[in-house]
Design a protein around this motif. Sequence first.
Motif, PDB file in Angstrom:
ATOM      1  N   CYS A  41      46.751  38.997  20.683  1.00 12.07           N
ATOM      2  CA  CYS A  41      47.423  39.031  22.006  1.00 12.07           C
ATOM      3  C   CYS A  41      46.773  37.977  22.864  1.00 12.07           C
ATOM      4  CB  CYS A  41      47.502  40.308  22.724  1.00 12.07           C
ATOM      5  SG  CYS A  41      48.183  41.840  21.771  1.00 12.07           S
ATOM      6  N   ARG A  42      45.438  37.841  22.798  1.00 13.33           N
ATOM      7  CA  ARG A  42      44.948  36.842  23.763  1.00 13.33           C
ATOM      8  C   ARG A  42      45.471  35.608  23.452  1.00 13.33           C
ATOM      9  NH1 ARG A  42      40.200  40.083  22.554  1.00 13.33           N
ATOM     10  NH2 ARG A  42      39.871  41.534  24.326  1.00 13.33           N
ATOM     11  N   THR A  43      45.178  35.333  21.961  1.00 15.20           N
ATOM     12  CA  THR A  43      45.558  33.846  21.437  1.00 15.20           C
ATOM     13  C   THR A  43      46.970  33.543  21.288  1.00 15.20           C
ATOM     14  OG1 THR A  43      44.937  34.580  19.211  1.00 15.20           O
ATOM     15  CG2 THR A  43      43.145  33.732  20.264  1.00 15.20           C
ATOM     16  N   LEU A  58      40.294  34.557  34.452  1.00 11.06           N
ATOM     17  CA  LEU A  58      39.795  35.621  35.248  1.00 11.06           C
ATOM     18  C   LEU A  58      39.592  36.824  34.905  1.00 11.06           C
ATOM     19  CD1 LEU A  58      42.751  34.986  38.160  1.00 11.06           C
ATOM     20  CD2 LEU A  58      40.248  34.276  38.259  1.00 11.06           C
ATOM     21  N   GLY A  59      38.540  37.618  35.219  1.00 11.02           N
ATOM     22  CA  GLY A  59      37.968  38.810  34.340  1.00 11.02           C
ATOM     23  C   GLY A  59      37.708  38.482  33.030  1.00 11.02           C
ATOM     24  N   GLU A  60      37.031  37.471  32.708  1.00  9.50           N
ATOM     25  CA  GLU A  60      36.982  37.113  31.413  1.00  9.50           C
ATOM     26  C   GLU A  60      36.088  38.040  30.437  1.00  9.50           C
ATOM     27  OE1 GLU A  60      38.228  35.641  29.094  1.00  9.50           O
ATOM     28  OE2 GLU A  60      36.797  35.148  27.723  1.00  9.50           O
ATOM     29  N   VAL A  81      35.503  33.656  35.888  1.00  7.88           N
ATOM     30  CA  VAL A  81      35.184  34.424  36.991  1.00  7.88           C
ATOM     31  C   VAL A  81      35.182  35.967  36.559  1.00  7.88           C
ATOM     32  CG1 VAL A  81      36.001  35.267  39.291  1.00  7.88           C
ATOM     33  CG2 VAL A  81      36.618  32.880  38.593  1.00  7.88           C
ATOM     34  N   ASP A  82      34.061  36.702  36.957  1.00  6.20           N
ATOM     35  CA  ASP A  82      33.990  38.000  36.426  1.00  6.20           C
ATOM     36  C   ASP A  82      33.251  38.696  37.426  1.00  6.20           C
ATOM     37  OD1 ASP A  82      34.766  39.624  33.734  1.00  6.20           O
ATOM     38  OD2 ASP A  82      33.331  40.642  35.040  1.00  6.20           O
ATOM     39  N   ALA A  83      33.654  40.027  37.492  1.00  6.44           N
ATOM     40  CA  ALA A  83      32.730  41.026  38.675  1.00  6.44           C
ATOM     41  C   ALA A  83      31.316  41.299  38.120  1.00  6.44           C
ATOM     42  CB  ALA A  83      33.467  41.784  39.283  1.00  6.44           C
ATOM     43  N   THR A 110      31.676  37.056  40.733  1.00  6.84           N
ATOM     44  CA  THR A 110      32.160  37.718  42.041  1.00  6.84           C
ATOM     45  C   THR A 110      33.264  38.445  41.746  1.00  6.84           C
ATOM     46  OG1 THR A 110      32.982  37.023  44.207  1.00  6.84           O
ATOM     47  CG2 THR A 110      33.900  35.771  42.510  1.00  6.84           C
ATOM     48  N   ASP A 111      33.798  39.435  42.883  1.00  7.76           N
ATOM     49  CA  ASP A 111      34.917  40.109  42.796  1.00  7.76           C
ATOM     50  C   ASP A 111      36.126  39.131  43.245  1.00  7.76           C
ATOM     51  OD1 ASP A 111      36.870  41.848  43.855  1.00  7.76           O
ATOM     52  OD2 ASP A 111      35.667  43.333  44.456  1.00  7.76           O
ATOM     53  N   ILE A 112      36.938  39.081  42.339  1.00  2.45           N
ATOM     54  CA  ILE A 112      38.097  38.167  42.452  1.00  2.45           C
ATOM     55  C   ILE A 112      38.831  38.297  43.911  1.00  2.45           C
ATOM     56  CG2 ILE A 112      39.833  39.651  41.387  1.00  2.45           C
ATOM     57  CD1 ILE A 112      39.918  35.948  41.268  1.00  2.45           C
ATOM     58  N   LEU A 113      38.869  39.509  44.302  1.00  2.00           N
ATOM     59  CA  LEU A 113      39.403  39.915  45.649  1.00  2.00           C
ATOM     60  C   LEU A 113      38.951  39.367  46.761  1.00  2.00           C
ATOM     61  CD1 LEU A 113      40.382  43.623  45.013  1.00  2.00           C
ATOM     62  CD2 LEU A 113      41.811  41.759  44.894  1.00  2.00           C
ATOM     63  N   THR A 127      44.447  35.677  32.368  1.00  2.00           N
ATOM     64  CA  THR A 127      44.354  36.844  32.713  1.00  2.00           C
ATOM     65  C   THR A 127      44.634  37.917  31.569  1.00  2.00           C
ATOM     66  OG1 THR A 127      46.355  37.173  33.728  1.00  2.00           O
ATOM     67  CG2 THR A 127      44.624  36.707  35.273  1.00  2.00           C
ATOM     68  N   ASN A 128      43.507  38.230  30.765  1.00  4.43           N
ATOM     69  CA  ASN A 128      43.629  39.087  29.501  1.00  4.43           C
ATOM     70  C   ASN A 128      43.013  40.383  29.965  1.00  4.43           C
ATOM     71  OD1 ASN A 128      45.091  37.149  28.261  1.00  4.43           O
ATOM     72  ND2 ASN A 128      43.185  36.139  27.121  1.00  4.43           N
ATOM     73  N   PHE A 129      43.661  41.472  29.775  1.00  5.75           N
ATOM     74  CA  PHE A 129      43.444  42.973  29.856  1.00  5.75           C
ATOM     75  C   PHE A 129      42.670  42.812  31.272  1.00  5.75           C
ATOM     76  CE2 PHE A 129      44.033  41.909  25.456  1.00  5.75           C
ATOM     77  CZ  PHE A 129      45.194  42.931  25.042  1.00  5.75           C
TER      78      PHE A 129
HETATM   79  C1  LIG Z   1      39.222  45.313  30.784  1.00  9.20           C
HETATM   80  S1  LIG Z   1      37.947  43.884  30.909  1.00  9.20           S
HETATM   81  C2  LIG Z   1      38.786  42.662  30.345  1.00  9.20           C
HETATM   82  C3  LIG Z   1      38.039  41.602  29.389  1.00  9.20           C
HETATM   83  C4  LIG Z   1      38.507  40.602  28.938  1.00  9.20           C
HETATM   84  N1  LIG Z   1      39.177  39.803  29.771  1.00  9.20           N
HETATM   85  C5  LIG Z   1      39.402  40.777  27.608  1.00  9.20           C
HETATM   86  O1  LIG Z   1      40.379  40.105  27.325  1.00  9.20           O
HETATM   87  O2  LIG Z   1      38.980  41.875  26.887  1.00  9.20           O
HETATM   88  C6  LIG Z   1      38.122  43.710  32.436  1.00  9.20           C
HETATM   89  C7  LIG Z   1      37.114  42.501  33.049  1.00  9.20           C
HETATM   90  O3  LIG Z   1      37.710  42.197  34.341  1.00  9.20           O
HETATM   91  C8  LIG Z   1      36.626  42.162  35.191  1.00  9.20           C
HETATM   92  N2  LIG Z   1      36.774  42.665  36.642  1.00  9.20           N
HETATM   93  C9  LIG Z   1      37.471  43.938  36.755  1.00  9.20           C
HETATM   94  N3  LIG Z   1      37.763  43.874  38.331  1.00  9.20           N
HETATM   95  C10 LIG Z   1      37.220  42.691  38.557  1.00  9.20           C
HETATM   96  C11 LIG Z   1      37.099  41.996  39.915  1.00  9.20           C
HETATM   97  N4  LIG Z   1      37.760  42.777  41.140  1.00  9.20           N
HETATM   98  N5  LIG Z   1      36.882  40.901  40.041  1.00  9.20           N
HETATM   99  C12 LIG Z   1      36.481  40.191  39.025  1.00  9.20           C
HETATM  100  N6  LIG Z   1      36.304  40.724  37.833  1.00  9.20           N
HETATM  101  C13 LIG Z   1      36.822  41.903  37.737  1.00  9.20           C
HETATM  102  C14 LIG Z   1      35.594  43.330  34.646  1.00  9.20           C
HETATM  103  O4  LIG Z   1      34.221  42.978  35.015  1.00  9.20           O
HETATM  104  C15 LIG Z   1      35.707  43.138  33.342  1.00  9.20           C
HETATM  105  O5  LIG Z   1      34.811  42.003  32.572  1.00  9.20           O
END
Ligand SMILES: C[S@@+](CC[C@H](N)C(=O)[O-])C[C@H]1O[C@@H](n2cnc3c(N)ncnc32)[C@H](O)[C@@H]1O
Length: 227
Positions: A41-43, A58-60, A81-83, A110-113, A127-129
């Motif tokens: 799905c990601r690719t 984002l949220g990598e 970017v990831d929290a 950082t928190d994306i928010l 933005t994957n999952f």
């Molecule tokens: C379910 S994982 C998905 C990881 C990856 N993108 C994937 O394809 O499997 C969600 C990711 O988003 C990050 N995340 C969740 N909320 C976040 C936020 N508010 N700001 C930044 N990153 C966040 C988490 O730390 C985690 O690494």
Amino acid sequence: MVLVAAQIAILPSGSQMSFDTLAPYYRWMELILAGGKMHRCRTAFLDQIPQPKNILLLGEGHGRSLVECCRRFGDAQITCVDASERMLDQARRQLARHTLKAGRVEFIHTDILNWLASGKIYDVIITNFFLDCFRPEQLAQMIPRIADISTPDANWLIADFQIPDAGWRRLRSELIIWMLYVFFRMTTRLAAHELIKPDSLLEKASFTLHRRIESEWGLFHSDWWRR
Ligand SMILES: C[S@@+](CC[C@H](N)C(=O)[O-])C[C@H]1O[C@@H](n2cnc3c(N)ncnc32)[C@H](O)[C@@H]1O
């Protein structure tokens, strides 16, 4: 999944959302529960988008999309970017494991928010999952802000879960997704507790759905949105 939950520390109530505890297990959990399905799905569209200059991941998380981007887009600058600091560590390790240079990758913890972008404009957003981690009001705040730092011809790639419209596929997805939210709420203190479709927010931000692939009896979708 229950066994994995028992193996890892369940966060005490009141603690902040964090994927740190899950980070070392995330890759294996995915492999055991979904094999290569989530990664397909990601690719799904990476070989079809135009060569990007600036990619925003984002949220990598554990870095699997990052590796794919580094392999394909040798000239692109990548902002990741990831929290979760431990997830970012996993992503750095993935790069090293695949002997890819991290020089053109900027890691932002950082928190994306709360993220104040640096002024860079991105032509690919991935933005994957990730969008499934947010409540409706959080998505409504975040998506327009990301759109504001996208080029007028940006591409936005999304892989995520979804709930089909009807029938046994719907029931199956609802059950799986419900279990996933219970698991992630326990282990990460995720604020979201239901899947929100981001489509109308993306359309409002002047993105149009160009292609969508559904898989695993409608449980997953891969989207390519364009401006
Ligand atoms: C379910 S994982 C998905 C990881 C990856 N993108 C994937 O394809 O499997 C969600 C990711 O988003 C990050 N995340 C969740 N909320 C976040 C936020 N508010 N700001 C930044 N990153 C966040 C988490 O730390 C985690 O690494």
